[in-house]
Design a protein around this motif. Structure first.
Motif, PDB file in Angstrom:
ATOM      1  N   UNK A  80       0.811  -1.225   0.000  1.00 11.52           N
ATOM      2  CA  UNK A  80       0.000   0.000   0.000  1.00 11.52           C
ATOM      3  C   UNK A  80       0.843   1.274   0.000  1.00 11.52           C
ATOM      4  N   UNK A  81       2.109   1.198   0.400  1.00 13.45           N
ATOM      5  CA  UNK A  81       2.970   2.387   0.435  1.00 13.45           C
ATOM      6  C   UNK A  81       3.649   2.665  -0.906  1.00 13.45           C
ATOM      7  N   UNK A  82       3.544   1.741  -1.862  1.00 17.57           N
ATOM      8  CA  UNK A  82       4.180   1.909  -3.159  1.00 17.57           C
ATOM      9  C   UNK A  82       3.388   2.911  -3.996  1.00 17.57           C
ATOM     10  N   UNK A  83       4.060   3.936  -4.535  1.00 13.84           N
ATOM     11  CA  UNK A  83       3.350   4.903  -5.390  1.00 13.84           C
ATOM     12  C   UNK A  83       2.729   4.203  -6.596  1.00 13.84           C
ATOM     13  N   UNK A  84       1.585   4.714  -7.033  1.00 10.38           N
ATOM     14  CA  UNK A  84       0.844   4.095  -8.138  1.00 10.38           C
ATOM     15  C   UNK A  84       1.659   4.070  -9.427  1.00 10.38           C
ATOM     16  N   UNK A  85       2.551   5.064  -9.629  1.00  9.31           N
ATOM     17  CA  UNK A  85       3.312   5.116 -10.874  1.00  9.31           C
ATOM     18  C   UNK A  85       4.663   4.387 -10.782  1.00  9.31           C
ATOM     19  N   UNK A  86       4.920   3.707  -9.674  1.00 13.42           N
ATOM     20  CA  UNK A  86       6.191   2.977  -9.522  1.00 13.42           C
ATOM     21  C   UNK A  86       6.208   1.779 -10.464  1.00 13.42           C
ATOM     22  N   UNK A  87       7.356   1.506 -11.085  1.00 19.49           N
ATOM     23  CA  UNK A  87       7.427   0.347 -11.978  1.00 19.49           C
ATOM     24  C   UNK A  87       7.212  -0.940 -11.193  1.00 19.49           C
ATOM     25  N   UNK A  88       6.475  -1.860 -11.796  1.00 21.03           N
ATOM     26  CA  UNK A  88       6.201  -3.134 -11.135  1.00 21.03           C
ATOM     27  C   UNK A  88       7.132  -4.190 -11.716  1.00 21.03           C
ATOM     28  N   UNK A  89       8.343  -4.175 -11.199  1.00 21.04           N
ATOM     29  CA  UNK A  89       9.372  -5.097 -11.654  1.00 21.04           C
ATOM     30  C   UNK A  89       9.984  -5.741 -10.419  1.00 21.04           C
ATOM     31  N   UNK A  90      10.230  -7.031 -10.496  1.00 19.74           N
ATOM     32  CA  UNK A  90      10.918  -7.693  -9.395  1.00 19.74           C
ATOM     33  C   UNK A  90      12.407  -7.450  -9.587  1.00 19.74           C
ATOM     34  N   UNK A  91      12.868  -6.366  -9.015  1.00 17.80           N
ATOM     35  CA  UNK A  91      14.263  -5.962  -9.148  1.00 17.80           C
ATOM     36  C   UNK A  91      15.197  -7.074  -8.672  1.00 17.80           C
ATOM     37  N   UNK A  92      14.831  -7.730  -7.583  1.00 13.74           N
ATOM     38  CA  UNK A  92      15.667  -8.806  -7.041  1.00 13.74           C
ATOM     39  C   UNK A  92      15.878  -9.927  -8.047  1.00 13.74           C
ATOM     40  N   UNK A  93      14.817 -10.355  -8.699  1.00 16.35           N
ATOM     41  CA  UNK A  93      14.928 -11.439  -9.683  1.00 16.35           C
ATOM     42  C   UNK A  93      15.792 -11.012 -10.864  1.00 16.35           C
ATOM     43  N   UNK A  94      15.640  -9.761 -11.293  1.00 19.72           N
ATOM     44  CA  UNK A  94      16.451  -9.269 -12.405  1.00 19.72           C
ATOM     45  C   UNK A  94      17.925  -9.219 -12.029  1.00 19.72           C
ATOM     46  N   UNK A  95      18.201  -8.757 -10.820  1.00 15.43           N
ATOM     47  CA  UNK A  95      19.591  -8.678 -10.366  1.00 15.43           C
ATOM     48  C   UNK A  95      20.191 -10.076 -10.244  1.00 15.43           C
TER      49      UNK A  95
END
Length: 169
Positions: free
Chosen positions: A20-35
């Protein structure tokens, strides 16, 4: 286009859990999995380059640092390598035993041991630096210089954000 991450999940499945604290326009990417996917690919490629020489990536980093610096101390190496001082000491001993590093005590302070690559160590470091540089070129094949610049900029910003978070704690 659907890409597959480390665990064989699609982009949709890699979405981080709703927060709920994530801004609505924040990208929805699993940064951890990509890294993790990137680190695994790069680490495995480097391991393959180093394997014929029976070196680990940290040992290569040690040799490469000595190659750039001409001379350094084990204390200096411990400050720049991702290992603790006792492990640096063991690596220095092992690489010296293999004839890749030389030790020299300072005349004015016999406690200080300077480390320098031997001729064989310098030759090996140069060879491996070229080999790993070629590997980097290969894995970046088809990626424009502009995209690589954006990638570098984004990773720097993420690292800076993390550093700022650590300082605020």
């Amino acid at each position: 286009m659907c890409s597959y991450g480390t665990y064989g999940m699609t982009d949709q499945e890699q979405q981080p859990p709703d927060n709920p604290e994530t801004p609505a326009d924040a990208p929805r990417v699993d940064l951890g999995a990509s890294v993790v996917t990137l680190v695994n690919a790069v680490a495995k490629g480097i391991e393959e380059e180093l394997e014929p020489y029976s070196l680990t990536s940290v040992e290569f980093s040690l040799l490469s640092y000595c190659y750039e610096k001409d001379e350094c101390t084990a204390t200096e190496l411990a400050s720049v390598l991702p290992v603790d001082p006792p492990r640096v000491s063991r690596m220095v001993t092992a690489l010296a035993d293999r004839g890749l590093l030389r030790r020299r005590r300072l005349r004015n302070d016999r406690r200080v041991v300077m480390l320098r690559l031997s001729d064989d160590g310098a030759e090996l470091a140069a060879t491996l630096r070229r080999s790993i540089g070629n590997f980097y070129i290969s894995v970046a094949q088809g990626i424009s210089a502009e995209d690589l610049g954006v990638f570098a900029s984004v990773t720097d910003k993420i690292a800076d954000n993390y550093a700022a978070m650590q300082q605020s704690e």
